[in-house]
Design an enzyme around this catalytic site. Structure first.
Site, PDB file in Angstrom:
ATOM      1  CE1 TYR A  33       1.156  -0.367   4.395  1.00 24.20           C
ATOM      2  CE2 TYR A  33       0.141   1.769   4.513  1.00 24.20           C
ATOM      3  CZ  TYR A  33       0.845   0.798   4.839  1.00 24.20           C
ATOM      4  OH  TYR A  33       1.557   1.183   6.049  1.00 24.20           O
ATOM      5  NE  ARG A  52       6.981   4.117   0.551  1.00 21.88           N
ATOM      6  CZ  ARG A  52       6.762   4.874   1.546  1.00 21.88           C
ATOM      7  NH1 ARG A  52       7.443   5.107   2.424  1.00 21.88           N
ATOM      8  NH2 ARG A  52       5.518   5.414   1.592  1.00 21.88           N
ATOM      9  NE  ARG A 100      -6.459 -19.085   3.887  1.00 20.01           N
ATOM     10  CZ  ARG A 100      -5.549 -19.742   4.635  1.00 20.01           C
ATOM     11  NH1 ARG A 100      -5.358 -21.029   4.456  1.00 20.01           N
ATOM     12  NH2 ARG A 100      -4.748 -19.286   5.534  1.00 20.01           N
ATOM     13  CG  HIS A 102      -0.093 -20.685   2.871  1.00 20.62           C
ATOM     14  ND1 HIS A 102      -1.326 -21.439   3.058  1.00 20.62           N
ATOM     15  CD2 HIS A 102       0.202 -20.132   3.978  1.00 20.62           C
ATOM     16  CE1 HIS A 102      -1.533 -21.145   4.372  1.00 20.62           C
ATOM     17  NE2 HIS A 102      -0.689 -20.471   4.857  1.00 20.62           N
ATOM     18  CE  LYS A 149       3.196   3.129   3.293  1.00 25.67           C
ATOM     19  NZ  LYS A 149       3.335   3.437   4.501  1.00 25.67           N
ATOM     20  CD  GLU A 182       9.763   1.704  10.681  1.00 29.28           C
ATOM     21  OE1 GLU A 182       9.567   2.679   9.838  1.00 29.28           O
ATOM     22  OE2 GLU A 182       9.750   0.511  10.114  1.00 29.28           O
ATOM     23  CG  LEU A 207       8.176   2.333   4.797  1.00 24.90           C
ATOM     24  CD1 LEU A 207       8.155   0.940   3.949  1.00 24.90           C
ATOM     25  CD2 LEU A 207       6.986   3.284   5.220  1.00 24.90           C
TER      26      LEU A 207
HETATM   27  N1  PLP Z   1       7.601   3.852   8.886  1.00 27.76           N
HETATM   28  C1  PLP Z   1       6.309   3.146   9.055  1.00 27.76           C
HETATM   29  C2  PLP Z   1       6.206   1.802   9.734  1.00 27.76           C
HETATM   30  C3  PLP Z   1       5.013   3.743   8.425  1.00 27.76           C
HETATM   31  O1  PLP Z   1       3.903   3.202   8.587  1.00 27.76           O
HETATM   32  C4  PLP Z   1       5.086   4.917   7.815  1.00 27.76           C
HETATM   33  C5  PLP Z   1       4.032   5.556   7.216  1.00 27.76           C
HETATM   34  O2  PLP Z   1       2.820   4.940   7.142  1.00 27.76           O
HETATM   35  C6  PLP Z   1       6.316   5.527   7.706  1.00 27.76           C
HETATM   36  C7  PLP Z   1       7.541   4.993   8.465  1.00 27.76           C
HETATM   37  C8  PLP Z   1       6.660   6.847   7.053  1.00 27.76           C
HETATM   38  O3  PLP Z   1       6.622   6.780   5.787  1.00 27.76           O
HETATM   39  P1  PLP Z   1       6.043   8.003   4.900  1.00 27.76           P
HETATM   40  O4  PLP Z   1       6.961   9.202   5.229  1.00 27.76           O
HETATM   41  O5  PLP Z   1       6.094   7.651   3.494  1.00 27.76           O
HETATM   42  O6  PLP Z   1       4.698   8.295   4.984  1.00 27.76           O
END
Ligand code: PLP
Length: 285
Positions: A33, A52, A100, A102, A149, A182, A207
């Site tokens: 996403y 991304r 379904r 995997h 993501k 993070e 991320l």
């Molecule tokens: N880290 C995580 C785990 C996130 O879910 C997000 C945003 O949803 C970010 C960092 C920040 O990413 P961005 O600046 O691209 O929104």
């Protein structure tokens, strides 16, 4: 005004916007996403978000057949139909609908694409930035490829809920060596007592936030001192400032970590400056 969602080629009333029970996103969290900020009805940093997205799709070997130029049209059309001025647009791609199992479905299985958009309360967000937020620290229980993501967000969900139950806005996740990775939905930053801005390098442990990339540009443009390295919880407690970055929040000052005041307990000047400068370095489309 009623909301509209884009689902696999159709714009539907939000309340009737459904995907199939055997969508692999629903069954396996097998999808990716993006969330982009919408400002003045424009998408902020669309190019970087789509780059991304492409990387996340490639890493998971999901083949989105729709050209990205068409995807961009869907993003803008969903924003327009929902009359979003200042808010977010969300897009999700899954490996599609199949019986379904995997292992991947047949290669001709079409990925599912969903796009939604909504306004956010600007004054509420601004007030939050002026007041600063509290965070708690928790063990990072996620998998080893959080640079993708993916929609598999259960550890993030549990961390955010734990934060909420403790009266905090965000949870900072801590790896097995005691370093902050993070936040549950934002990148984490501190400013040391001698004014250096510190954030973890964009390896597989975080991320690669798009807002993080923009803030790096702002830091360079302002000639501020940056150290891209992991930092410990102890360093965060001793920091002069702390903040988080995410598309939906831009730059949000952190004033408490695990109940301890950060610096003087008020939003710091560097975080506040970065927030003010942010959109001068972002792209609008
Ligand atoms: N880290 C995580 C785990 C996130 O879910 C997000 C945003 O949803 C970010 C960092 C920040 O990413 P961005 O600046 O691209 O929104």
């Amino acid at each position: 005004m009623s909301r509209v969602a884009y689902v696999n080629g159709r714009y539907l009333p939000h309340r009737n916007a459904m995907v199939h029970v055997e969508d692999r996103g629903y069954q396996f969290s097998d999808g990716v996403y993006e969330v982009c900020e919408v400002r003045d009805a424009k998408v902020v940093d669309e190019r970087r978000h789509l780059a991304r997205l492409r990387r996340s799709l490639d890493e998971l070997r999901i083949r989105l057949t729709m050209p990205f130029s068409a995807l961009s049209i869907v993003l803008h059309e969903t924003i327009r139909r929902n009359r979003v001025r200042d808010g977010i647009v969300y897009l999700q791609v899954t490996r599609g609908v199949a019986r379904r199992d995997h292992a991947f479905p047949a290669p001709q299985t079409a990925p599912s694409l969903v796009v939604t958009a909504r306004n956010l309360d600007g004054s509420k967000r601004e007030k939050e930035a002026q007041q600063g937020i509290s965070v708690i620290t928790l063990a990072d229980l996620r998998w080893a490829r959080v640079d993708i993501k993916s929609i598999a967000l259960l550890p993030n969900v549990l961390a955010k809920q734990a934060a909420r139950e403790q009266g905090a806005r965000e949870a900072w996740l801590v790896d097995s060596k005691g370093f902050v990775t993070e936040g549950s939905s934002a990148n984490a930053w501190i400013v040391t007592s001698d004014g250096k801005i510190v954030t973890r390098p964009a390896d597989h442990g975080i991320l690669r936030g798009i807002s993080r990339a923009v803030v790096l540009d702002v830091i360079a443009a302002l000639g501020l001192e940056l150290e891209e390295r992991p930092f410990t919880v102890a360093e965060a407690y001793a920091a002069r400032e702390a903040f988080v970055t995410a598309a939906s929040q831009i730059v949000l000052p952190v004033i408490r970590i695990d109940g301890r005041a950060v610096g003087n307990g008020h939003p710091g000047s560097i975080a506040t400056t970065l927030r003010h400068e942010f959109h001068r370095h972002a792209e609008f489309s």
